[in-house]
Design an enzyme around this catalytic site. Structure first.
Site, PDB file in Angstrom:
ATOM      1  N   ASP A  53       0.880  -1.177   0.000  1.00 18.78           N
ATOM      2  CA  ASP A  53       0.000   0.000   0.000  1.00 18.78           C
ATOM      3  C   ASP A  53       0.912   1.220   0.000  1.00 18.78           C
ATOM      4  O   ASP A  53       2.143   1.093   0.113  1.00 18.78           O
ATOM      5  CB  ASP A  53      -0.891  -0.009   1.258  1.00 18.78           C
ATOM      6  CG  ASP A  53      -1.808   1.217   1.331  1.00 18.78           C
ATOM      7  OD1 ASP A  53      -2.458   1.535   0.320  1.00 18.78           O
ATOM      8  OD2 ASP A  53      -1.855   1.889   2.389  1.00 18.78           O
ATOM      9  N   SER A  54       0.306   2.404  -0.074  1.00 18.86           N
ATOM     10  CA  SER A  54       1.111   3.627  -0.001  1.00 18.86           C
ATOM     11  C   SER A  54       1.658   3.842   1.411  1.00 18.86           C
ATOM     12  O   SER A  54       2.641   4.546   1.590  1.00 18.86           O
ATOM     13  CB  SER A  54       0.253   4.826  -0.405  1.00 18.86           C
ATOM     14  OG  SER A  54      -0.833   4.945   0.492  1.00 18.86           O
ATOM     15  N   CYS A  69      -4.488  -1.883  -1.465  1.00 18.79           N
ATOM     16  CA  CYS A  69      -4.747  -0.470  -1.735  1.00 18.79           C
ATOM     17  C   CYS A  69      -5.815  -0.412  -2.828  1.00 18.79           C
ATOM     18  O   CYS A  69      -5.664  -1.053  -3.872  1.00 18.79           O
ATOM     19  CB  CYS A  69      -3.452   0.170  -2.226  1.00 18.79           C
ATOM     20  SG  CYS A  69      -3.660   1.798  -2.938  1.00 18.79           S
ATOM     21  N   ASN A  70      -6.877   0.318  -2.565  1.00 13.05           N
ATOM     22  CA  ASN A  70      -7.947   0.417  -3.557  1.00 13.05           C
ATOM     23  C   ASN A  70      -7.505   1.181  -4.799  1.00 13.05           C
ATOM     24  O   ASN A  70      -7.889   0.848  -5.916  1.00 13.05           O
ATOM     25  CB  ASN A  70      -9.151   1.134  -2.955  1.00 13.05           C
ATOM     26  CG  ASN A  70      -9.947   0.239  -2.043  1.00 13.05           C
ATOM     27  OD1 ASN A  70     -10.941  -0.335  -2.439  1.00 13.05           O
ATOM     28  ND2 ASN A  70      -9.501   0.089  -0.808  1.00 13.05           N
ATOM     29  N   THR A  71      -6.694   2.219  -4.585  1.00 10.86           N
ATOM     30  CA  THR A  71      -6.272   3.044  -5.720  1.00 10.86           C
ATOM     31  C   THR A  71      -5.484   2.185  -6.707  1.00 10.86           C
ATOM     32  O   THR A  71      -5.754   2.191  -7.914  1.00 10.86           O
ATOM     33  CB  THR A  71      -5.412   4.229  -5.217  1.00 10.86           C
ATOM     34  OG1 THR A  71      -6.059   4.819  -4.097  1.00 10.86           O
ATOM     35  CG2 THR A  71      -5.200   5.257  -6.285  1.00 10.86           C
ATOM     36  N   GLU A  82      -3.216   8.939   7.934  1.00  7.06           N
ATOM     37  CA  GLU A  82      -1.766   8.676   7.896  1.00  7.06           C
ATOM     38  C   GLU A  82      -1.036   9.586   8.888  1.00  7.06           C
ATOM     39  O   GLU A  82      -0.022   9.210   9.453  1.00  7.06           O
ATOM     40  CB  GLU A  82      -1.268   8.891   6.460  1.00  7.06           C
ATOM     41  CG  GLU A  82       0.115   8.411   6.154  1.00  7.06           C
ATOM     42  CD  GLU A  82       0.256   6.889   6.036  1.00  7.06           C
ATOM     43  OE1 GLU A  82       1.261   6.382   6.559  1.00  7.06           O
ATOM     44  OE2 GLU A  82      -0.596   6.225   5.429  1.00  7.06           O
ATOM     45  N   CYS A  97     -11.083   2.475   0.636  1.00  4.96           N
ATOM     46  CA  CYS A  97      -9.685   2.837   0.844  1.00  4.96           C
ATOM     47  C   CYS A  97      -9.248   2.040   2.061  1.00  4.96           C
ATOM     48  O   CYS A  97      -9.975   2.001   3.071  1.00  4.96           O
ATOM     49  CB  CYS A  97      -9.545   4.332   1.098  1.00  4.96           C
ATOM     50  SG  CYS A  97      -7.857   4.799   1.578  1.00  4.96           S
ATOM     51  N   HIS A 108      -7.129   2.630   4.187  1.00  6.69           N
ATOM     52  CA  HIS A 108      -6.871   3.432   5.383  1.00  6.69           C
ATOM     53  C   HIS A 108      -8.138   3.562   6.251  1.00  6.69           C
ATOM     54  O   HIS A 108      -8.055   3.759   7.459  1.00  6.69           O
ATOM     55  CB  HIS A 108      -6.426   4.853   5.010  1.00  6.69           C
ATOM     56  CG  HIS A 108      -4.988   4.978   4.609  1.00  6.69           C
ATOM     57  ND1 HIS A 108      -4.469   4.433   3.467  1.00  6.69           N
ATOM     58  CD2 HIS A 108      -3.946   5.601   5.234  1.00  6.69           C
ATOM     59  CE1 HIS A 108      -3.184   4.723   3.388  1.00  6.69           C
ATOM     60  NE2 HIS A 108      -2.841   5.435   4.454  1.00  6.69           N
TER      61      HIS A 108
HETATM   62  N1  DGL Z   1      -4.853   3.043   1.145  1.00  3.23           N
HETATM   63  C1  DGL Z   1      -4.931   3.390  -0.221  1.00  3.23           C
HETATM   64  C2  DGL Z   1      -6.215   3.036  -0.885  1.00  3.23           C
HETATM   65  O1  DGL Z   1      -6.820   2.058  -0.477  1.00  3.23           O
HETATM   66  C3  DGL Z   1      -4.225   4.622  -0.702  1.00  3.23           C
HETATM   67  C4  DGL Z   1      -4.494   5.891   0.008  1.00  3.23           C
HETATM   68  C5  DGL Z   1      -3.585   6.968  -0.523  1.00  3.23           C
HETATM   69  O2  DGL Z   1      -2.364   6.801  -0.407  1.00  3.23           O
HETATM   70  O3  DGL Z   1      -4.100   7.941  -1.102  1.00  3.23           O
HETATM   71  O4  DGL Z   1      -6.639   3.660  -1.817  1.00  3.23           O
END
Ligand code: DGL
Length: 291
Positions: free
Chosen positions: A32-33, A95-97, A175, A207, A209
């Site tokens: 993930d990020s 990570c969804n993105t 974060e 997301c 997060h």
């Molecule tokens: N946790 C990530 C997601 O599920 C990325 C969030 C991010 O870094 O913008 O999209």
């Protein structure tokens, strides 16, 4: 790595189907990020306590949500190659993105060496199984602009109405450690009171997060006397992975090895959250993969 060739009988001849990583002792890789994927990692550990994890948090590049699809694909390619070099039996795009724009790329890259999971498909299945008709989705700009949830849900049932809202402040807020105070509650209230999200039965937290603020989101709906089921991707995908591993003989029933957590840049919140989720001592390894 133990690779077993699979064959099937086709018109009297054995045809090679594919080779598969069947090494149950191999680790599960995730990325993930930042700390978001740790919510997926801890859900996997809760379901599958003997599995060793190799986690990569691309903290040097967070947030992913406002980056272009091409940039996310480049990050995914580099991190994916690293996780595959660790001989992971399963790689989870936590990570969804990245799941929205880079799943096919990583699946092709991994080929038969690892089974690749995104965090979207299992949640889409849940929506269909539970027969929700009015669905809200909140996520990063990248996830919402990709339309991944809407198109995947409506490909299975086009009568489902999907309302989407980009909530770009949430991932950086989480974060930075703002998860259960005045600031986070104000931001949550501002987003959830948007007109787009008023007529929904369920809200997908698109997301990884967001499970860290799931309780606050549920409390918001409770305070407004609204019945909205809040779906977090981490728990749903962990169950999907567990079922897949049981069916394919990939569960490690022996004593677990160590987890390894890599970050492309050191951040205090990453270290703190990792320790919160994994009570045992955590090896946090700084790996500047992109230098
Ligand atoms: N946790 C990530 C997601 O599920 C990325 C969030 C991010 O870094 O913008 O999209």
């Amino acid at each position: 790595m133990v690779n077993t060739k699979r064959t099937f009988l086709f018109y009297g001849k054995y045809v090679e189907l594919c080779t598969m990583n069947t090494n149950a002792h191999a680790p599960i890789g995730l990325f993930d990020s930042g700390i978001g994927g740790l919510t997926v990692a801890s859900a996997i550990t809760a379901q599958l306590p003997n599995e060793s994890l190799v986690y990569f948090g691309d903290t040097a590049h967070l947030p992913y949500g406002d980056k272009s699809a091409d940039t996310i694909r480049y990050f995914t390619k580099t991190i994916g190659a690293f996780l595959l070099s660790k001989e992971c039996k399963i790689v989870v795009i936590a990570c969804n993105t990245a799941s929205s724009v880079a799943y096919d790329l990583l699946k092709n890259m991994a080929g038969d060496n690892a089974h690749v999971f995104n965090v979207i498909d299992a949640v889409v299945e849940e929506v269909i199984q539970k027969k929700y008709q009015k669905v809200g989705v909140i996520g990063t700009l990248g996830t919402i602009n990709s339309n991944a949830y809407q198109s995947k849900i409506q490909a299975k049932n086009n009568a489902v109405i999907v309302h989407q809202l980009a909530t770009p402040l949430l991932a950086p807020m989480i974060e930075s450690g703002f998860v259960d105070g005045q600031i986070s509650n104000l931001v949550i209230e501002e987003y959830l009171s948007a007109p787009e999200l008023q007529d929904i039965e369920t809200l997908i937290l698109a997301c990884t997060h967001y499970p860290l603020i799931k309780k606050e989101i549920e409390a918001y709906y409770l305070s407004k006397n609204k019945k909205v089921d809040v779906l977090a991707t981490n728990e749903i995908v962990a169950i999907q992975i567990k079922n897949f591993m049981i069916e394919n003989g990939l569960v490690n029933y022996e004593k677990k090895g160590k987890n390894a957590f890599y970050v492309s840049d050191y951040t205090e919140s990453f270290e703190k959250t990792t320790q919160l989720f994994y009570k045992e001592s955590v090896d946090l390894i700084h790996l500047p993969l992109f230098k």
